[in-house]
Design a protein around this motif. Structure first.
Motif, PDB file in Angstrom:
ATOM      1  N   GLY A   1       0.817  -1.210   0.000  1.00 50.95           N
ATOM      2  CA  GLY A   1       0.000   0.000   0.000  1.00 50.95           C
ATOM      3  C   GLY A   1       0.849   1.259   0.000  1.00 50.95           C
ATOM      4  N   ILE A   2       1.915   1.243   0.794  1.00 48.28           N
ATOM      5  CA  ILE A   2       2.818   2.395   0.863  1.00 48.28           C
ATOM      6  C   ILE A   2       3.569   2.573  -0.451  1.00 48.28           C
ATOM      7  CG2 ILE A   2       4.886   3.314   1.987  1.00 48.28           C
ATOM      8  CD1 ILE A   2       3.885   1.916   4.568  1.00 48.28           C
ATOM      9  N   LEU A   3       4.073   1.479  -1.014  1.00 45.09           N
ATOM     10  CA  LEU A   3       4.819   1.570  -2.267  1.00 45.09           C
ATOM     11  C   LEU A   3       3.916   2.030  -3.412  1.00 45.09           C
ATOM     12  CD1 LEU A   3       7.034  -1.641  -2.023  1.00 45.09           C
ATOM     13  CD2 LEU A   3       7.744   0.732  -1.718  1.00 45.09           C
ATOM     14  N   ASP A   4       2.662   1.581  -3.418  1.00 38.18           N
ATOM     15  CA  ASP A   4       1.715   2.048  -4.433  1.00 38.18           C
ATOM     16  C   ASP A   4       1.488   3.546  -4.304  1.00 38.18           C
ATOM     17  OD1 ASP A   4       1.431  -0.458  -5.502  1.00 38.18           O
ATOM     18  OD2 ASP A   4      -0.476  -0.901  -4.517  1.00 38.18           O
ATOM     19  N   TYR A   5       1.385   4.012  -3.061  1.00 38.52           N
ATOM     20  CA  TYR A   5       1.207   5.453  -2.838  1.00 38.52           C
ATOM     21  C   TYR A   5       2.413   6.228  -3.348  1.00 38.52           C
ATOM     22  CZ  TYR A   5       0.786   9.936  -0.479  1.00 38.52           C
ATOM     23  OH  TYR A   5       0.719  11.278  -0.226  1.00 38.52           O
ATOM     24  N   MET A   6       3.595   5.728  -3.060  1.00 35.55           N
ATOM     25  CA  MET A   6       4.811   6.394  -3.530  1.00 35.55           C
ATOM     26  C   MET A   6       4.808   6.525  -5.040  1.00 35.55           C
ATOM     27  SD  MET A   6       7.901   4.750  -1.270  1.00 35.55           S
ATOM     28  CE  MET A   6       8.285   5.357   0.382  1.00 35.55           C
ATOM     29  N   ARG A   7       4.441   5.452  -5.701  1.00 37.12           N
ATOM     30  CA  ARG A   7       4.505   5.446  -7.155  1.00 37.12           C
ATOM     31  C   ARG A   7       3.401   6.290  -7.782  1.00 37.12           C
ATOM     32  NH1 ARG A   7       4.156   0.487  -7.675  1.00 37.12           N
ATOM     33  NH2 ARG A   7       1.918   0.388  -7.981  1.00 37.12           N
ATOM     34  N   ASN A   8       2.181   6.198  -7.236  1.00 36.27           N
ATOM     35  CA  ASN A   8       1.026   6.821  -7.881  1.00 36.27           C
ATOM     36  C   ASN A   8       0.697   8.222  -7.386  1.00 36.27           C
ATOM     37  OD1 ASN A   8       0.575   4.432  -9.352  1.00 36.27           O
ATOM     38  ND2 ASN A   8      -0.591   3.545  -7.666  1.00 36.27           N
ATOM     39  N   SER A   9       0.997   8.524  -6.129  1.00 33.66           N
ATOM     40  CA  SER A   9       0.557   9.798  -5.562  1.00 33.66           C
ATOM     41  C   SER A   9       1.679  10.792  -5.322  1.00 33.66           C
ATOM     42  CB  SER A   9      -0.185   9.549  -4.240  1.00 33.66           C
ATOM     43  OG  SER A   9      -1.316   8.728  -4.463  1.00 33.66           O
ATOM     44  N   GLN A  10       2.867  10.306  -4.982  1.00 34.24           N
ATOM     45  CA  GLN A  10       3.989  11.227  -4.825  1.00 34.24           C
ATOM     46  C   GLN A  10       4.556  11.535  -6.202  1.00 34.24           C
ATOM     47  OE1 GLN A  10       5.789   9.023  -1.038  1.00 34.24           O
ATOM     48  NE2 GLN A  10       7.058  10.721  -1.661  1.00 34.24           N
ATOM     49  N   SER A  11       4.748  12.824  -6.476  1.00 28.89           N
ATOM     50  CA  SER A  11       5.341  13.171  -7.764  1.00 28.89           C
ATOM     51  C   SER A  11       6.774  12.670  -7.820  1.00 28.89           C
ATOM     52  CB  SER A  11       5.328  14.685  -7.970  1.00 28.89           C
ATOM     53  OG  SER A  11       6.030  15.332  -6.927  1.00 28.89           O
ATOM     54  N   MET A  12       7.371  12.480  -6.659  1.00 30.88           N
ATOM     55  CA  MET A  12       8.710  11.919  -6.568  1.00 30.88           C
ATOM     56  C   MET A  12       8.919  11.431  -5.143  1.00 30.88           C
ATOM     57  SD  MET A  12      10.995  15.411  -6.440  1.00 30.88           S
ATOM     58  CE  MET A  12      12.477  14.635  -5.806  1.00 30.88           C
ATOM     59  N   ILE A  13       9.788  10.468  -4.940  1.00 26.37           N
ATOM     60  CA  ILE A  13      10.184  10.086  -3.597  1.00 26.37           C
ATOM     61  C   ILE A  13      11.220  11.114  -3.163  1.00 26.37           C
ATOM     62  CG2 ILE A  13      11.296   8.311  -2.204  1.00 26.37           C
ATOM     63  CD1 ILE A  13      10.276   6.265  -4.143  1.00 26.37           C
ATOM     64  N   SER A  14      10.957  11.804  -2.081  1.00 24.45           N
ATOM     65  CA  SER A  14      11.847  12.883  -1.650  1.00 24.45           C
ATOM     66  C   SER A  14      13.251  12.374  -1.408  1.00 24.45           C
ATOM     67  CB  SER A  14      11.304  13.520  -0.366  1.00 24.45           C
ATOM     68  OG  SER A  14      10.002  14.005  -0.568  1.00 24.45           O
ATOM     69  N   VAL A  15      14.215  13.086  -1.927  1.00 20.97           N
ATOM     70  CA  VAL A  15      15.600  12.657  -1.765  1.00 20.97           C
ATOM     71  C   VAL A  15      16.417  13.625  -0.919  1.00 20.97           C
ATOM     72  CG1 VAL A  15      15.656  11.360  -3.904  1.00 20.97           C
ATOM     73  CG2 VAL A  15      16.218  13.786  -3.937  1.00 20.97           C
ATOM     74  N   GLY A  16      15.832  14.743  -0.553  1.00 27.87           N
ATOM     75  CA  GLY A  16      16.526  15.659   0.346  1.00 27.87           C
ATOM     76  C   GLY A  16      17.427  16.633  -0.398  1.00 27.87           C
ATOM     77  N   SER A  17      17.588  17.819   0.175  1.00 28.44           N
ATOM     78  CA  SER A  17      18.379  18.854  -0.488  1.00 28.44           C
ATOM     79  C   SER A  17      19.851  18.489  -0.563  1.00 28.44           C
ATOM     80  CB  SER A  17      18.216  20.180   0.259  1.00 28.44           C
ATOM     81  OG  SER A  17      18.629  20.046   1.605  1.00 28.44           O
ATOM     82  N   THR A  18      20.321  17.616   0.360  1.00 30.21           N
ATOM     83  CA  THR A  18      21.738  17.254   0.335  1.00 30.21           C
ATOM     84  C   THR A  18      22.104  16.506  -0.943  1.00 30.21           C
ATOM     85  OG1 THR A  18      21.264  15.206   1.540  1.00 30.21           O
ATOM     86  CG2 THR A  18      21.881  17.111   2.845  1.00 30.21           C
ATOM     87  N   LYS A  19      21.100  15.926  -1.616  1.00 25.39           N
ATOM     88  CA  LYS A  19      21.384  15.186  -2.836  1.00 25.39           C
ATOM     89  C   LYS A  19      21.626  16.113  -4.027  1.00 25.39           C
ATOM     90  CE  LYS A  19      21.035  10.824  -1.610  1.00 25.39           C
ATOM     91  NZ  LYS A  19      21.112  11.048  -0.177  1.00 25.39           N
ATOM     92  N   LEU A  20      21.192  17.370  -3.936  1.00 31.56           N
ATOM     93  CA  LEU A  20      21.308  18.270  -5.077  1.00 31.56           C
ATOM     94  C   LEU A  20      22.757  18.477  -5.486  1.00 31.56           C
ATOM     95  CD1 LEU A  20      18.586  20.931  -4.177  1.00 31.56           C
ATOM     96  CD2 LEU A  20      18.408  18.978  -5.737  1.00 31.56           C
ATOM     97  N   ASN A  21      23.633  18.679  -4.507  1.00 33.94           N
ATOM     98  CA  ASN A  21      25.047  18.854  -4.826  1.00 33.94           C
ATOM     99  C   ASN A  21      25.643  17.586  -5.418  1.00 33.94           C
ATOM    100  OD1 ASN A  21      25.229  21.526  -3.987  1.00 33.94           O
ATOM    101  ND2 ASN A  21      25.700  20.963  -1.869  1.00 33.94           N
ATOM    102  N   GLU A  22      25.185  16.430  -4.906  1.00 35.45           N
ATOM    103  CA  GLU A  22      25.704  15.165  -5.417  1.00 35.45           C
ATOM    104  C   GLU A  22      25.227  14.925  -6.855  1.00 35.45           C
ATOM    105  OE1 GLU A  22      24.164  12.779  -2.263  1.00 35.45           O
ATOM    106  OE2 GLU A  22      26.111  12.651  -1.264  1.00 35.45           O
TER     107      GLU A  22
END
Length: 253
Positions: A83-104
């Motif tokens: 249920g959670i994984l379906d929500y991630m895929r269908n309802s979240q525009s993206m799985i949040s990766v955090g601002s620290t990933k932007l530099n990476e």
């Protein structure tokens, strides 16, 4: 509440949905443990949504729950996860990766440019060398984060030329929540296929592989439970596997 009491309560709830609040209360630890696995770091803000989806999944799974096929706790845990994984895929525009990933992400993109300009092979070793990211698991996450940057869909192509080249660079044996999102659809299809089988065939396949918390049984034990010969179990198992394989292949095509 022990396993057998929870199984009985789930069976009662399947017949009479008025027992669902009691089932929710006694399944709370299962849901919370599952939610805690995904509501971490930048995804913490989705905790309430994940919890709601987990309970919805718990309610839906009662339709296919069969006490003879294993413990409800295992089945409920699997349902909550899906249920959670379906929500991630269908309802979240993206799985949040955090601002620290932007530099990476920027480091990886600069590394890709350097590698291509140098005429070198675009592979793990070169990406880690030129980006400075030493962890393969971190690299895998950053590459995935790059695909959803600017809120692109989960199915967006990875490479600048529209090919899925970068996702193929990093081996898939590194665990990540993102991997589970991509794989969950196939798992759900397999589950639907299993529960479309007759009760006896479903019992055979679930007992053979110990699915949903069920004990693994030998062909002889399955035959004894169903009152059929051991050879019949062997033949039916082959037939069931062939049908499941055919149905999965038709979905994949």
């Amino acid at each position: 509440m022990d396993r057998y009491e929870l199984d009985r309560l789930a069976t009662m709830t399947k017949k009479d949905k008025s027992f669902f609040p009691l089932l929710m209360e006694n399944s709370k630890s299962i849901v919370e443990l599952t939610v805690s696995r995904y509501a971490q770091d930048a995804n913490m803000s989705y905790k309430d949504d994940y919890t709601s989806e987990a309970y919805f999944a718990l309610f839906r799974c009662l339709e296919t729950y069969d006490a003879s096929c294993g413990a409800f706790a295992s089945y409920a845990s699997y349902a909550a996860k899906q249920g959670i994984l379906d929500y991630m895929r269908n309802s979240q525009s993206m799985i949040s990766v955090g601002s620290t990933k932007l530099n990476e992400i920027k480091k990886v993109e600069e590394a890709i440019s350097t590698i291509r300009e140098s005429g070198l092979e675009l592979n793990n070793d070169n990406l880690r060398k030129f980006s400075g990211i030493s962890s393969e698991k971190t690299l895998r996450t950053v590459l995935w984060a790059r695909t959803v940057k600017d809120c692109l869909s989960l199915n967006a192509p990875v490479g600048d030329d529209g090919k899925q080249e970068l996702m193929d660079i990093v081996p898939m044996d590194c665990y990540s929540v993102e991997d589970e999102v991509f794989e969950s659809e196939e798992l759900r299809m397999l589950e639907e296929s299993i529960f479309s089988l007759s009760r006896d065939d479903r019992f055979i396949i679930i007992s053979s592989y110990g699915l949903y918390g069920h004990d693994v049984l030998t062909n002889r034990e399955i035959a004894s439970r169903l009152g059929i010969s051991e050879n019949t179990v062997v033949n039916r198992k082959k037939s069931i596997q062939a049908r499941l394989r055919e149905r999965m292949e038709s979905w994949a095509s």
